[in-house]
Design a protein around this motif. Structure first.
Motif, mmCIF file in Angstrom:
data_model
loop_
_atom_site.group_PDB
_atom_site.id
_atom_site.type_symbol
_atom_site.label_atom_id
_atom_site.label_comp_id
_atom_site.label_asym_id
_atom_site.label_seq_id
_atom_site.Cartn_x
_atom_site.Cartn_y
_atom_site.Cartn_z
ATOM 1 N N HIS A 276 56.181 3.231 28.526
ATOM 2 C CA HIS A 276 55.566 3.868 29.703
ATOM 3 C C HIS A 276 54.193 3.251 29.997
ATOM 4 O O HIS A 276 53.491 2.809 29.092
ATOM 5 C CB HIS A 276 55.470 5.377 29.491
ATOM 6 C CG HIS A 276 56.820 6.060 29.530
ATOM 7 N ND1 HIS A 276 57.037 7.333 29.062
ATOM 8 C CD2 HIS A 276 58.024 5.610 29.986
ATOM 9 C CE1 HIS A 276 58.315 7.651 29.238
ATOM 10 N NE2 HIS A 276 58.942 6.625 29.790
ATOM 11 N N HIS B 74 61.581 10.366 22.696
ATOM 12 C CA HIS B 74 60.970 10.438 24.036
ATOM 13 C C HIS B 74 61.525 9.321 24.924
ATOM 14 O O HIS B 74 61.795 9.510 26.102
ATOM 15 C CB HIS B 74 59.458 10.336 23.868
ATOM 16 C CG HIS B 74 58.672 10.258 25.135
ATOM 17 N ND1 HIS B 74 58.706 11.228 26.103
ATOM 18 C CD2 HIS B 74 57.820 9.307 25.601
ATOM 19 C CE1 HIS B 74 57.916 10.878 27.109
ATOM 20 N NE2 HIS B 74 57.368 9.710 26.832
ATOM 21 N N HIS C 77 50.716 3.251 28.225
ATOM 22 C CA HIS C 77 50.717 2.778 26.842
ATOM 23 C C HIS C 77 50.849 1.253 26.749
ATOM 24 O O HIS C 77 50.561 0.678 25.706
ATOM 25 C CB HIS C 77 51.847 3.456 26.062
ATOM 26 C CG HIS C 77 51.809 4.950 26.189
ATOM 27 N ND1 HIS C 77 50.878 5.730 25.530
ATOM 28 C CD2 HIS C 77 52.536 5.807 26.957
ATOM 29 C CE1 HIS C 77 51.058 6.997 25.866
ATOM 30 N NE2 HIS C 77 52.040 7.076 26.737
ATOM 31 N N HIS D 93 55.540 3.263 23.187
ATOM 32 C CA HIS D 93 56.728 3.204 24.044
ATOM 33 C C HIS D 93 56.344 2.505 25.333
ATOM 34 O O HIS D 93 55.186 2.186 25.547
ATOM 35 C CB HIS D 93 57.347 4.586 24.282
ATOM 36 C CG HIS D 93 56.473 5.600 24.944
ATOM 37 N ND1 HIS D 93 55.359 6.141 24.336
ATOM 38 C CD2 HIS D 93 56.541 6.189 26.173
ATOM 39 C CE1 HIS D 93 54.791 7.009 25.152
ATOM 40 N NE2 HIS D 93 55.466 7.059 26.273
ATOM 41 N N ASP E 267 54.589 9.931 21.419
ATOM 42 C CA ASP E 267 54.821 11.255 22.001
ATOM 43 C C ASP E 267 55.654 12.153 21.083
ATOM 44 O O ASP E 267 55.901 13.307 21.418
ATOM 45 C CB ASP E 267 55.582 11.115 23.339
ATOM 46 C CG ASP E 267 54.663 10.788 24.514
ATOM 47 O OD1 ASP E 267 53.679 10.048 24.304
ATOM 48 O OD2 ASP E 267 54.927 11.269 25.629
HETATM 49 ZN ZN LIG Z 1 55.677 8.521 27.763
#
Ligand SMILES: [Zn+2]
Length: 304
Positions: free
Chosen positions: A91, A173, A94, A89, A192
């Motif tokens: 974020h 998420h 990552h 994802h 996640d």
């Molecule tokens: Zn995350």
């Protein structure tokens, strides 16, 4: 201490700067999960899938310095020239290490995740940079590059003797959660979406509680033998059922309170206390911040 650390880590996207110390750097050390799958366990957990012709890395670490550490681990594990990189994802921990990878790395991610990154990654990187001096250094000048390949719902990478299925099942998420299933190892890299006793986090505008449950129902039939989550301990397929039971329990309790006319703020506080007692070994039990609000928002029934 351990639960405090996990708590700070999983709350990181929304936590105030004062609450955070330096996050650990990616370690140049891997654990073998199965025939073709390895994990660098840390913050975050990073998966490496090694085939005879190509390698797939899942997630980058925070900033190019951590990304370069991942690449050094890859070189110890495989001599295959071709390198694929994908991200669970958008974020920062990552995605924001991609510049540490060689320029000919083939970056691939779901279309929805790419759109989410284009909208939100720069702001998130700027916010992460304020958390600590180390973060500021790790993220200095970081801008995400365009991917080489995007896919809508599924694509397969034949790495030579091992196939990775890259899957997008909808929002959980975040909107763009990707899960990777490695055949023939029966190893799932779920981001996640499945973790070991870490309370799931659904941010407003990004994720979905209903969607999260739907994703879990889609991956359960894969019946994976190994699970390499984004954060925390490695595990087996039984983590899927545990994650589902926790979320379904929380969703039904939150709906019950909503239908009794309890405000979302009070429900968050009440359920945080209730679930701390019921699930004492789950880390990061702060339900008021996101999860309960999402359950309330996703419920169509009129508030009394
Ligand atoms: Zn995350």
């Amino acid at each position: 201490m351990k639960s405090l650390l996990i708590s700070a880590i999983t709350l990181l996207p929304l936590a105030p700067a004062v609450a955070l110390n330096n996050m650990p750097l990616v370690e140049e050390k891997s654990t073998r999960v199965s025939d073709h799958v390895w994990a660098i366990v840390g913050w975050p957990d990073i998966a490496i899938v090694t085939g005879s012709r190509a390698t797939l890395v899942v997630d980058t670490g925070l900033g190019p310095r951590n990304g370069a550490t991942v690449v050094r681990v890859v070189k110890k594990l495989s001599t295959a020239q071709k390198l694929f990189l994908t991200t669970t994802h958008f974020h920062a921990e990552h995605t924001a290490g991609e510049a540490g990878f060689p320029a000919d790395t083939i970056l691939i991610r779901p279309t929805v995740q790419q759109a989410e990154a284009e909208k939100g990654a720069a702001e998130m990187i700027a916010r992460f940079s304020t958390f600590s001096e180390q973060n500021r250094e790790l993220l200095a000048g970081v801008k995400l590059r365009a991917p080489d390949i995007v896919f809508d719902t599924e694509t397969k990478l034949d790495l030579g003797g091992v196939t990775a299925r890259l899957l997008w099942f909808g929002a959980g998420h975040t909107k763009g959660d990707e899960l990777i299933f490695v055949e023939p190892d029966s190893a799932l890299i779920p981001g996640d979406i499945v973790q070991d006793k870490i309370v799931p986090r659904v941010n407003a505008g990004e994720g979905s509680v209903k969607g999260w449950l739907a994703i879990l129902d889609k991956i359960a039939p894969l019946n994976p033998r190994y699970i390499v989550p984004d954060h925390g301990a490695l595990g087996d397929g039984s983590l899927i059922g545990k994650e589902r039971a926790f979320i379904a329990d929380l969703q039904s309790r939150a709906l019950a309170l909503k239908h009794q006319g309890v405000s979302v703020g009070d429900a968050g506080k009440q359920l945080t206390a209730e679930f701390k007692a019921k699930y004492p070994d789950w880390a990061s039990m702060d339900l008021a911040a996101s999860f309960v609000g999402r359950v309330y928002a996703e419920d169509d029934a009129p508030v009394r």
